[in-house]
Enzyme design. Sequence first.
Site, PDB file in Angstrom:
ATOM      1  N   HIS A  69      77.648 108.976  22.497  1.00 41.61           N
ATOM      2  CA  HIS A  69      76.771 110.134  22.282  1.00 41.61           C
ATOM      3  C   HIS A  69      75.837 109.949  21.094  1.00 41.61           C
ATOM      4  CE1 HIS A  69      78.894 112.200  18.874  1.00 41.61           C
ATOM      5  NE2 HIS A  69      79.982 111.673  19.394  1.00 41.61           N
ATOM      6  N   ASP A 179      79.518 108.764  13.349  1.00 49.00           N
ATOM      7  CA  ASP A 179      79.980 109.477  14.538  1.00 49.00           C
ATOM      8  C   ASP A 179      78.759 110.153  15.160  1.00 49.00           C
ATOM      9  OD1 ASP A 179      81.242 111.018  16.462  1.00 49.00           O
ATOM     10  OD2 ASP A 179      82.157 112.400  15.025  1.00 49.00           O
ATOM     11  N   GLU A 209      77.547 115.987  22.907  1.00 52.42           N
ATOM     12  CA  GLU A 209      78.994 115.733  22.914  1.00 52.42           C
ATOM     13  C   GLU A 209      79.711 116.640  21.935  1.00 52.42           C
ATOM     14  OE1 GLU A 209      82.811 113.776  21.632  1.00 52.42           O
ATOM     15  OE2 GLU A 209      81.069 114.380  20.457  1.00 52.42           O
ATOM     16  N   GLU A 210      79.097 116.859  20.768  1.00 49.00           N
ATOM     17  CA  GLU A 210      79.755 117.597  19.701  1.00 49.00           C
ATOM     18  C   GLU A 210      79.949 119.081  20.018  1.00 49.00           C
ATOM     19  OE1 GLU A 210      81.226 116.297  17.336  1.00 49.00           O
ATOM     20  OE2 GLU A 210      80.262 114.417  16.756  1.00 49.00           O
ATOM     21  N   ASP A 232      83.299 105.784  21.158  1.00 52.52           N
ATOM     22  CA  ASP A 232      83.202 106.810  20.121  1.00 52.52           C
ATOM     23  C   ASP A 232      83.941 106.331  18.886  1.00 52.52           C
ATOM     24  OD1 ASP A 232      82.666 109.265  18.827  1.00 52.52           O
ATOM     25  OD2 ASP A 232      83.039 110.405  20.657  1.00 52.52           O
ATOM     26  N   HIS A 320      83.189 113.546  10.212  1.00 54.16           N
ATOM     27  CA  HIS A 320      82.469 114.813  10.069  1.00 54.16           C
ATOM     28  C   HIS A 320      82.185 115.137   8.597  1.00 54.16           C
ATOM     29  CE1 HIS A 320      83.013 116.691  14.312  1.00 54.16           C
ATOM     30  NE2 HIS A 320      82.783 115.386  14.362  1.00 54.16           N
TER      31      HIS A 320
END
Length: 353
Positions: A69, A179, A209-210, A232, A320
């Site tokens: 992604h 990410d 995706e998130e 990922d 994140h």
Amino acid sequence: MNGTDPSFDIDLLAELTEIGGVPGYEDRVREVVRRELEPEVDRLRTDGMGNVVGTIEGTSDASVVVAGHMDEIGFIVKHVTDDGFLQLDPLGGWDARVLKAQRVTVHTEEGDLPGLIGSPPPHTMDEEELEGRDEVADVRVDLGLDADTVAEQVSVGDLVTTRQSLEWVGDHLTGKALDNRVSVFALIEAARRLKAPTATVHLAATVQEEVGLRGAKALGVDIDADLALGLDTTVANDVPGFEAGEHVTELGGGAGIKLKDSSAIANPKVHRRIRSLAEERSIPHQTEVLPAGGTDTAGLQFAGGATPAGAISFPTRYLHTVTESVHVEDIAAGIDLLVAVLETEGGDADYAL
């Protein structure tokens, strides 16, 4: 940049991580992906959601789809206060504790504006405030401009991303949006290395995706592949405060080969084939059992029917945050393993259980 000279295009990885692209607004990342994939594939297309798919034609009827992604977690402006500060709505999962004192970029129609998320000095906070729970709803962006100028330049709906460059820290690369731009980067590197595969290979840079694997779910309907692979990042809790059983993966341990996450269980035959290839080619690898968190693997696995699926992961510390960190050798191992799977997939494997 300083550090170990990697076997891949570090400048491209830096470009991919440093540009902004939140869920649903991946335009800048998509431009780079299109630019890099176009000379390496036989066909390139985008769809109505913004997924980019580069196809390398194989010599058989078999096909594989690989998805990584493009989107990063970020924010959308929901309100501009009378005194010129911005209130935000999150796009993706944020821990508000990591947002204090961060620099951000506000993406407006007229261009990008630098801003920051301030943190009041402890000198002026009482004990209750110091111990209070941080919430994204309480975050305010300070643009360093007077209220009238902010009102003229910023609108509700403008997007906000964190601001960080990709840097070497020892043998690790650290920055924002690893990410999952590291996986998008792996797709591009694989396209450069693949020569005359037996199976047709669809390399997909997906969107949203998130916020629920949305791009991959749509793509899983549009592409009827015989095998699906997710790419990922994954958790590496190999840091103080965690027991060995909580690490999930460890930096420097090689590419992660997924057994499960909270959204998908890898097809056992696919998992074993990926692991066997890693062993045969002496590619550093480790098994991944992720207790929480979903990936595009699930979006591809059953969106268009029962598709055998597996995944290759890049172990990452501090997910994140703006200091996401990956080991340079794990990036190389993940790319090597992806290429090995794609160049040996011939359509003759029986993945039915």
